[in-house]
Motif scaffolding. Structure first.
Motif, PDB file in Angstrom:
ATOM      1  N   UNK A 118       0.825  -1.210   0.000  1.00  0.00           N
ATOM      2  CA  UNK A 118       0.000   0.000   0.000  1.00  0.00           C
ATOM      3  C   UNK A 118       0.859   1.259   0.000  1.00  0.00           C
ATOM      4  N   UNK A 119       1.902   1.252   0.837  1.00  0.00           N
ATOM      5  CA  UNK A 119       2.727   2.451   0.939  1.00  0.00           C
ATOM      6  C   UNK A 119       3.444   2.731  -0.388  1.00  0.00           C
ATOM      7  N   UNK A 120       3.934   1.663  -1.015  1.00  0.00           N
ATOM      8  CA  UNK A 120       4.599   1.855  -2.315  1.00  0.00           C
ATOM      9  C   UNK A 120       3.614   2.375  -3.359  1.00  0.00           C
ATOM     10  N   UNK A 121       2.414   1.839  -3.303  1.00  0.00           N
ATOM     11  CA  UNK A 121       1.392   2.284  -4.256  1.00  0.00           C
ATOM     12  C   UNK A 121       1.047   3.758  -4.038  1.00  0.00           C
ATOM     13  N   UNK A 122       0.936   4.143  -2.762  1.00  0.00           N
ATOM     14  CA  UNK A 122       0.604   5.537  -2.456  1.00  0.00           C
ATOM     15  C   UNK A 122       1.738   6.468  -2.862  1.00  0.00           C
ATOM     16  N   UNK A 123       2.979   6.005  -2.646  1.00  0.00           N
ATOM     17  CA  UNK A 123       4.122   6.821  -3.066  1.00  0.00           C
ATOM     18  C   UNK A 123       4.124   6.998  -4.577  1.00  0.00           C
ATOM     19  N   UNK A 124       3.873   5.891  -5.261  1.00  0.00           N
ATOM     20  CA  UNK A 124       3.848   5.954  -6.730  1.00  0.00           C
ATOM     21  C   UNK A 124       2.782   6.933  -7.202  1.00  0.00           C
ATOM     22  N   UNK A 125       1.693   7.020  -6.428  1.00  0.00           N
ATOM     23  CA  UNK A 125       0.587   7.898  -6.809  1.00  0.00           C
ATOM     24  C   UNK A 125       0.724   9.299  -6.211  1.00  0.00           C
ATOM     25  N   UNK A 126       1.896   9.567  -5.560  1.00  0.00           N
ATOM     26  CA  UNK A 126       2.130  10.870  -4.914  1.00  0.00           C
ATOM     27  C   UNK A 126       1.001  11.238  -3.969  1.00  0.00           C
ATOM     28  N   UNK A 127       0.581  10.245  -3.223  1.00  0.00           N
ATOM     29  CA  UNK A 127      -0.538  10.440  -2.294  1.00  0.00           C
ATOM     30  C   UNK A 127      -0.169  11.393  -1.170  1.00  0.00           C
ATOM     31  N   UNK A 128       1.054  11.225  -0.631  1.00  0.00           N
ATOM     32  CA  UNK A 128       1.491  12.107   0.455  1.00  0.00           C
ATOM     33  C   UNK A 128       2.004  13.406  -0.134  1.00  0.00           C
ATOM     34  N   UNK A 129       1.225  14.462  -0.009  1.00  0.00           N
ATOM     35  CA  UNK A 129       1.580  15.722  -0.668  1.00  0.00           C
ATOM     36  C   UNK A 129       2.892  16.280  -0.134  1.00  0.00           C
ATOM     37  N   UNK A 130       3.082  16.185   1.213  1.00  0.00           N
ATOM     38  CA  UNK A 130       4.335  16.665   1.804  1.00  0.00           C
ATOM     39  C   UNK A 130       4.839  15.602   2.777  1.00  0.00           C
ATOM     40  N   UNK A 169       5.802  16.251   5.688  1.00  0.00           N
ATOM     41  CA  UNK A 169       5.353  16.590   7.034  1.00  0.00           C
ATOM     42  C   UNK A 169       4.070  15.832   7.389  1.00  0.00           C
ATOM     43  N   UNK A 170       3.175  15.706   6.446  1.00  0.00           N
ATOM     44  CA  UNK A 170       1.895  15.067   6.772  1.00  0.00           C
ATOM     45  C   UNK A 170       1.978  13.545   6.692  1.00  0.00           C
ATOM     46  N   UNK A 171       3.062  13.026   6.087  1.00  0.00           N
ATOM     47  CA  UNK A 171       3.143  11.576   5.905  1.00  0.00           C
ATOM     48  C   UNK A 171       2.980  10.778   7.201  1.00  0.00           C
ATOM     49  N   UNK A 172       3.743  11.084   8.266  1.00  0.00           N
ATOM     50  CA  UNK A 172       3.665  10.185   9.437  1.00  0.00           C
ATOM     51  C   UNK A 172       2.254  10.023   9.982  1.00  0.00           C
ATOM     52  N   UNK A 226      -0.710  10.661   8.510  1.00  0.00           N
ATOM     53  CA  UNK A 226      -1.628  10.023   7.565  1.00  0.00           C
ATOM     54  C   UNK A 226      -1.359   8.526   7.477  1.00  0.00           C
ATOM     55  N   UNK A 227      -0.068   8.171   7.469  1.00  0.00           N
ATOM     56  CA  UNK A 227       0.289   6.765   7.341  1.00  0.00           C
ATOM     57  C   UNK A 227      -0.137   5.985   8.586  1.00  0.00           C
ATOM     58  N   UNK A 228       0.047   6.615   9.744  1.00  0.00           N
ATOM     59  CA  UNK A 228      -0.353   5.957  10.984  1.00  0.00           C
ATOM     60  C   UNK A 228      -1.858   5.724  11.014  1.00  0.00           C
ATOM     61  N   UNK A 229      -2.605   6.706  10.528  1.00  0.00           N
ATOM     62  CA  UNK A 229      -4.058   6.534  10.487  1.00  0.00           C
ATOM     63  C   UNK A 229      -4.441   5.364   9.586  1.00  0.00           C
ATOM     64  N   UNK A 230      -3.758   5.238   8.468  1.00  0.00           N
ATOM     65  CA  UNK A 230      -4.053   4.121   7.560  1.00  0.00           C
ATOM     66  C   UNK A 230      -3.697   2.788   8.211  1.00  0.00           C
ATOM     67  N   UNK A 231      -2.526   2.739   8.831  1.00  0.00           N
ATOM     68  CA  UNK A 231      -2.122   1.509   9.525  1.00  0.00           C
ATOM     69  C   UNK A 231      -3.163   1.124  10.565  1.00  0.00           C
ATOM     70  N   UNK A 232      -3.595   2.131  11.326  1.00  0.00           N
ATOM     71  CA  UNK A 232      -4.587   1.864  12.368  1.00  0.00           C
ATOM     72  C   UNK A 232      -5.871   1.292  11.781  1.00  0.00           C
ATOM     73  N   UNK A 233      -6.317   1.875  10.694  1.00  0.00           N
ATOM     74  CA  UNK A 233      -7.565   1.410  10.078  1.00  0.00           C
ATOM     75  C   UNK A 233      -7.479  -0.046   9.670  1.00  0.00           C
ATOM     76  N   UNK A 234      -6.393  -0.403   9.010  1.00  0.00           N
ATOM     77  CA  UNK A 234      -6.293  -1.773   8.499  1.00  0.00           C
ATOM     78  C   UNK A 234      -5.963  -2.770   9.620  1.00  0.00           C
ATOM     79  N   UNK A 235      -5.369  -2.279  10.695  1.00  0.00           N
ATOM     80  CA  UNK A 235      -5.113  -3.169  11.833  1.00  0.00           C
ATOM     81  C   UNK A 235      -6.401  -3.440  12.593  1.00  0.00           C
ATOM     82  N   UNK A 236      -7.220  -2.410  12.688  1.00  0.00           N
ATOM     83  CA  UNK A 236      -8.457  -2.533  13.471  1.00  0.00           C
ATOM     84  C   UNK A 236      -9.461  -3.474  12.816  1.00  0.00           C
TER      85      UNK A 236
END
Lengths: 239, 239
Positions: B187-199, B201-204, B206-216
């Motif tokens: 997922x992270x590679x796919x998001x990077x390829x798609x320039x999902x993380x605009x900066x 600074x916001x990556x950590x 946003x990424x943690x929120x995604x991890x949390x969602x899929x873990x939950x």
């Protein structure tokens, strides 16, 4: 009034410090040391205590267990081993509920922990009202003293008050350990004067049984005075 | 299968030894170390372990947390501090009941403990399914890592199985952490390829929120494969 923690003949300063640290985590503050092996103060204890140095600095040191418990009314002996002794044994959770009830009743309690290798002696356990046995895997029953304290202090912290297991009516005052020890000392002298202990071999077990009986009874101060009056009367009869 | 104990970047050998000792007392044996600061083996750990040297000798050492958890299906993060994160938080007692239920269901669980000074990072907590917060006095919330383990292991030992708090149907298999981490990496590679993380600074966050969602979500192995199929399909669309 929160329960006092009494470490009897503790050996390693690290364990004293770890005990203080756990006490602070779980809302306890009255630390008492009986004859610490390496003297006091002990720099290793202070180092290991982390944020709990105030508990270390305010710890009281006593030469004997009798002095350490004199102002207490109810004692718990923490012991991993079940012993050949008539003593109420409870789990840490049950003890915690009782301690909360003691606190609500204004009963001054203490938790006793023995030295690292040997634990509390049978005579020390005999002085206690209740024994606490921490459940462990049968093949590994020996807990580190500070880790045993973690379990008991944690249970105390999370406990709700429950009715104490002892049967004495709660509206009667409970004798202090100073009063109980004074009576026991009186009793032992009286028995010696009457040559009650036929041989020195049988003395330890018989004396421990007597200590256990009078500890289990949860005597009131008035009852202790009555018993001492009985001893005086019997002593005059023998004289 | 008893839960694994994972010490993440432990610093003091003494704490590793004390952890092993408490594990032995409370019937746990699977000790895993992630990047221990002072290397391995560590004589101080073995010395402090007392009767639990076999746990020390059989401890597995991993370079990364991902390797240590790969065969696990359910992770508990032990953390004193409530964090700014959407994560189920339970008490040690609740966790213990859930762990017993996991064991009955054949679910491979692990308990994570962070390094001495800092505890687990937010990213490490994000990988866990459930957080365990040990109740403490509010003015002294920082527990020693080995003492925290004593509380959790003790509760596990005395617990009866209770229904786990998670809502997933128990007759469906649960994905291993290797499968989950493989998906998250994808997922992270796919998001990077798609320039999902605009900066950056916001990556950590946003990424943690995604991890949390899929873990939950307590995904099944089939669901993980489905999600990876989705990523592959989306990747082809972008290409």
């Amino acid at each position: 009034m929160t329960p006092a923690i009494i470490l009897v003949r503790p050996q390693l300063g690290e364990n004293i410090g770890a005990a203080a640290r756990a006490m602070a985590n779980f809302g306890l503050s009255d630390l008492r040391l009986v004859a610490p092996r390496d003297g006091w103060p002990n720099p290793k204890a202070r180092e290991m205590a982390a944020h709990a140095t105030d508990i270390i600095d305010r710890a009281q040191v006593f030469a004997s267990l009798a002095e350490a418990i004199s102002d207490r009314q109810w004692l718990y002996a923490t012991t991993a081993r079940p012993r050949d002794m008539l003593k109420t044994v409870v789990t840490p959770r049950e003890a915690a509920g009782q301690l909360r009830a003691h606190m609500a009743d204004g009963l001054a309690a203490a938790l006793l922990f023995g030295p690292e290798r040997t634990g509390l002696t049978n005579d020390e356990i005999a002085l206690c009202d209740t024994a606490i046995a921490i459940p462990t895997a049968p093949e590994n029953t020996s807990l580190n003293v500070a880790q045993a304290l973690v379990v008991v202090a944690y249970e105390w912290f999370v406990a709700e008050a429950e009715a104490p297991a002892c049967a004495a009516p709660m509206d009667e005052p409970t004798a202090s350990k100073e009063e109980i020890l004074g009576f026991l000392d009186h009793l032992e002298r009286a028995l010696d004067a009457a040559h009650y202990f036929r041989t020195e071999e049988i003395r330890p077990v018989m004396w421990r049984n007597l200590q256990n009986m009078f500890t289990r009874a949860r005597l009131t101060p008035q009852e202790v005075r009555t018993l001492r009056g009985v001893l005086r009367a019997l002593g005059r009869m023998n004289a």
